[in-house]
Design an enzyme around this catalytic site. Structure first.
Site, PDB file in Angstrom:
ATOM      1  N   GLU A 109     -10.123 -50.914 -33.694  1.00 37.29           N
ATOM      2  CA  GLU A 109      -9.687 -50.305 -32.426  1.00 37.29           C
ATOM      3  C   GLU A 109     -10.164 -48.852 -32.315  1.00 37.29           C
ATOM      4  O   GLU A 109     -10.593 -48.407 -31.253  1.00 37.29           O
ATOM      5  CB  GLU A 109      -8.167 -50.396 -32.305  1.00 37.29           C
ATOM      6  CG  GLU A 109      -7.728 -51.850 -32.124  1.00 37.29           C
ATOM      7  CD  GLU A 109      -6.229 -52.031 -32.108  1.00 37.29           C
ATOM      8  OE1 GLU A 109      -5.598 -51.713 -33.134  1.00 37.29           O
ATOM      9  OE2 GLU A 109      -5.692 -52.475 -31.081  1.00 37.29           O
ATOM     10  N   GLU A 129      -4.319 -58.828 -36.988  1.00 36.89           N
ATOM     11  CA  GLU A 129      -2.923 -58.594 -36.580  1.00 36.89           C
ATOM     12  C   GLU A 129      -2.135 -59.884 -36.421  1.00 36.89           C
ATOM     13  O   GLU A 129      -0.977 -59.988 -36.832  1.00 36.89           O
ATOM     14  CB  GLU A 129      -2.881 -57.811 -35.256  1.00 36.89           C
ATOM     15  CG  GLU A 129      -3.206 -56.329 -35.389  1.00 36.89           C
ATOM     16  CD  GLU A 129      -4.688 -56.018 -35.255  1.00 36.89           C
ATOM     17  OE1 GLU A 129      -5.506 -56.955 -35.399  1.00 36.89           O
ATOM     18  OE2 GLU A 129      -5.034 -54.854 -35.028  1.00 36.89           O
TER      19      GLU A 129
END
Ligand code: 3HC
Ligand code: NAI
Length: 695
Positions: A109, A129
């Site tokens: 990210e 995740e």
């Protein structure tokens, strides 16, 4: 006291370039210090008029491998990662990132928020995740679709799959692949930005092409395939929001991220992540393992062949021993079949398989061939006399320092060791079927096993890419001892009124891949039958005994292998076996039992309480080092639902007091089976958690 650690984020400036290095070993996790360091670096470089371009890279083995998972579940500390990413993206000056090792989760990210990404060959990227019960919460669900499109992003985000540099480049998440040292490349590509050779742009300013079909298809598939899981569905919702303006999409992502964070599945999955790593922390960790190159495997049946395959795939030389040539031939054929499967799964090439079979595998019917073996693993019949005779012969033949291991499922490793003159070299290495696939390896430490032999067992586990867990000696060690109790609880439920289907369904709905009766049919009811016959003389008089499985076996209804067990196997899905139903009804009538109804919750509560009480007894007896080791055994060897974190994590989720209350109710029906272990009573009394014992 002065802090002697290297600064976590450092800034260098020269020739109009600002270099930002992230140095937070071992994996550069985006801890609070990294986040604060990145913001400080952006603040500093944005006002430094000499700097025209910024390049960031990771020091050590990797770029950022994700958010710091250890911070999850604690009060969040500023600055938050989404704000760090937004700050980087909003920089006036171009910011590029050079990625090596891993750019995972929050690490990816951060990279997506930079204005161009350069990957070293060998880079792995991904959004793990979802495997931790959450979703990318720092803009990943919004920025990835802007670069790679909705379909490719959904694939990465909902599966957690990791892909390499080349594939990342193909889908548009990486701009350039280049080889070299990360810092040198950071300078080189910063210069290219200055010269106009490398284009930069803000990901957030790109638009997303709508793809409602991709969203609908993935949402539908997940509903069907992962109904028990929470976060994959939230991942889809978050990606669907990427068609909104960035700020709105980020807001949606944030609120879904918090929903996931609060879910108990997040705690369970993160516990599983740490369990996988915690089990290697054993008292013998500092010992130097013995060198293992040549491995002997005795017995070419289901397990021996699987163990031999696992060792061959890990690059060991293997000698397989059987009783006769027919046995050898059978073993080699199973190994060849296993290796063919490995070729199909892309684990080895066809050439490598051929080389393994011709150069690394040899066979024998004479144990004299083991004279030079560094380790011999016995996987013959589960019979103490047979095993003792094998170990006596090994004692006479094997060189000094060779490790002698047994793959026994239940038998006393101390007794096996005592049949040799070198019990310090004897250990249990309990593999799981199929041994070349299953992740778990129980390393069973007997009273006299030398510490460096234990370390050798763990080193072997690592080389085989298995999760090794230390266990002590008792009937069934950690895994099978609990399994026995699990099966008994299921049998008692069946005897008292629940059908095998109801019990199986309850456990599947709880998250197991299969229920206990289906598992028994799959592995063969005869295995448990043999164990029960062996245990019969030791069985306490007060123990409640359910004869249904014995009666099935007496009629050769062993399960899948004979076409019938609790279920009938033919074309289509298995159906409940009417002959088994008749036996169940007959046994209930003989025992004077009027069958009663059990709700699904009641079935699950009884079975889980039984599993947990046995797990606690195992801890009390010192068979497992810590609660987390028991969790690892059940997660990686017995199909325990990962999102529930394992039996001991579940015990904490239920609460010790509630468990005591349940057992005190069940005890009225069966005071022998249902006993409150002392450790449970104590934990309940002081309002404690078993996790405190993980250290
Ligand atoms: N946070 C905290 N600690 C971490 C970590 C992380 N993200 N990743 C790894 N570690 C720790 C491990 O627990 C281990 O600690 P130990 O030595 O005390 O046991 C140590 O780092 C080394 O890890 P491994 O033994 O796993 O080392 P490997 O070299 O085998 O693997 C790896 C490295 C591929 C990076 C692997 O550790 C990994 O997959 N890590 C998890 C990555 C991940 O899930 N990232 C996403 C986090 S969630 C997120 O980013 C949320 C965001 O969207 C907001
Ligand atoms: P199996 O019956 O498939 O294989 C045993 C093999 O050993 C046979 O091929 C037999 O010919 C050979 N053998 C017997 N005595 C021998 C000797 N003296 N020398 C050389 N070979 C000999 O049995 P399986 O399932 O492979 O089990 C082997 C061991 O592994 C047992 O101790 C079992 O409890 C254990 N185990 C089994 C698991 C399973 O799921 N089947 C899982 C974990 C452990």
């Amino acid at each position: 006291m002065t802090d002697t650690r290297a600064p976590i984020v450092t800034v260098e400036t020269s020739n109009a370039i600002g270099l930002v290095a992230i140095n937070n070993p071992p994996v550069n996790a985006a801890s609070q210090a990294v986040r604060a360091g990145l913001v400080a670096a952006m603040d500093q470089l944005s006002v430094d008029t000499s700097v025209k371009v910024i390049a960031m890279y990771g020091v050590g083995r990797t770029f950022i491998a994700g958010a710091d998972i250890r911070e999850f579940g604690k009060p969040p500390q500023e600055p938050w990662l989404p704000d760090v990413c937004n700050r980087i993206e909003a920089m006036e000056k171009p910011v590029i990132s050079v990625l090596h090792g891993n750019a995972l989760g929050g690490g990816l990210e951060v990279a997506l928020a930079t204005h161009a990404r350069i990957a070293l060959p060998g880079l792995t990227i991904g959004f793990p995740e979802v495997t931790l019960g959450i979703l990318p919460g720092a803009g990943g669900t919004q920025r990835a679709p802007r670069l790679a499109g909705i379909a490719a992003s959904l694939d990465l985000i909902t599966t957690g799959n990791r892909i390499e540099a080349e594939a990342s480049h193909e889908i548009g998440l990486i701009d350039v692949i280049a080889d070299g040292d990360p810092r040198d490349l950071a300078i080189k590509f910063a210069e290219q930005v200055l010269s106009g050779e490398l284009e930069t742009r803000r990901t957030g300013e790109l638009t997303v092409t709508e793809d409602p079909d991709a969203i609908a298809t993935v949402a539908e598939t997940l509903k069907r395939k992962q109904p028990n899981l929470f976060s994959p569905h939230k991942c889809v919702e978050a990606v669907a929001a990427s068609i909104l303006p960035l700020s709105e999409g980020l807001q949606k992502e944030r609120s879904l991220f918090f929903e996931c964070m609060e879910s108990p599945q997040r705690a369970g999955l993160i516990h599983a992540f740490f369990a996988e790593r915690a089990v290697s922390k054993i008292p013998e960790a500092k010992e130097t393992p013995r060198t293992i190159e040549n491995i002997g495997v005795i017995g070419g049946g289901t397990m021996g062949s699987g163990i031999a395959t696992a060792c061959l795939l890990a690059g060991f030389q293997v000698i397989l021993a059987e009783r006769d040539e027919a046995g050898v031939e059978r073993g080699v054929s199973i190994i060849s079949g296993n290796l063919d499967g490995a070729v199909k799964r892309g684990k080895v090439t066809a050439d490598q398989r051929d080389t393994i079979l011709s150069n690394a595998l040899s066979t024998t019917t004479d144990y004299a061939a083991f004279s030079d073996a560094d380790l011999v693993i016995e996987a013959v019949f589960e019979d103490m006399d047979v095993k003792k005779s094998v170990f006596k012969q090994l004692d006479a033949i094997c060189k000094d320092g060779a490790v002698l291991a047994t793959n026994t499922s239940y038998l006393d490793v101390n007794e096996i060791a005592a049949s040799t003159s070198r019990p310090e070299d004897v250990i249990g290495l309990h593999f799981f079927s199929p041994a070349h696939v299953m992740k778990l390896l129980e390393v069973v430490v007997a009273d006299k096993t030398a510490p460096d032999v234990v370390a050798t067992g763990f080193a072997l586990g690592k080389r085989l890419r298995k999760i090794a867990v230390r266990a002590g000696v008792c009937d069934g060690f950690i895994g099978n001892r609990i399994l026995n109790t699990y099966k008994k609880a299921a049998d008692y439920l069946m005897m008292d009124g629940a059908s095998p289907e109801e019990v199986d369904r309850a456990m599947v709905n709880y998250g197991f891949a299969m229920g206990p009766f289906t598992v028994g049919d799959l592995s063969g009811q005869d295995i448990g039958w043999a164990a029960r016959k062996r245990q019969a003389p030791m069985r306490a008089q007060q123990e409640r005994y359910v004869a249904i499985p014995d009666r099935l076996c007496e009629q050769e209804m062993f399960g899948r292998k004979t076409g019938k067990g609790y279920y009938v196997y033919g074309e289509g899905s298995p159906t409940l076996n009417p002959e088994a139903v008749a036996i169940i009804e007959d046994e209930r009538a003989k025992a004077g039992i009027t069958p009663r109804n059990f709700s699904e919750d009641e079935i699950t509560a009884r079975i889980m309480t039984a599993i947990i009480k046995e797990a606690i007894s195992i801890l009390e007896d010192g068979i497992a080092l810590r609660p987390i080791d028991i969790d690892a055994v059940y997660l990686f060897g017995y199909g325990f639902p990962r999102f529930r974190g394992g039996p001991m994590h579940t015990a904490d989720a239920i609460g010790a007091a509630e468990l005591v209350k349940r057992i005190e109710t069940y005890v009225q029906e069966d005071a022998f089976f249902w006993r409150v272990p002392n450790l449970l009573a104590e934990t309940a009394q002081r309002g404690g958690k078993f996790a405190e014992l993980n250290g």
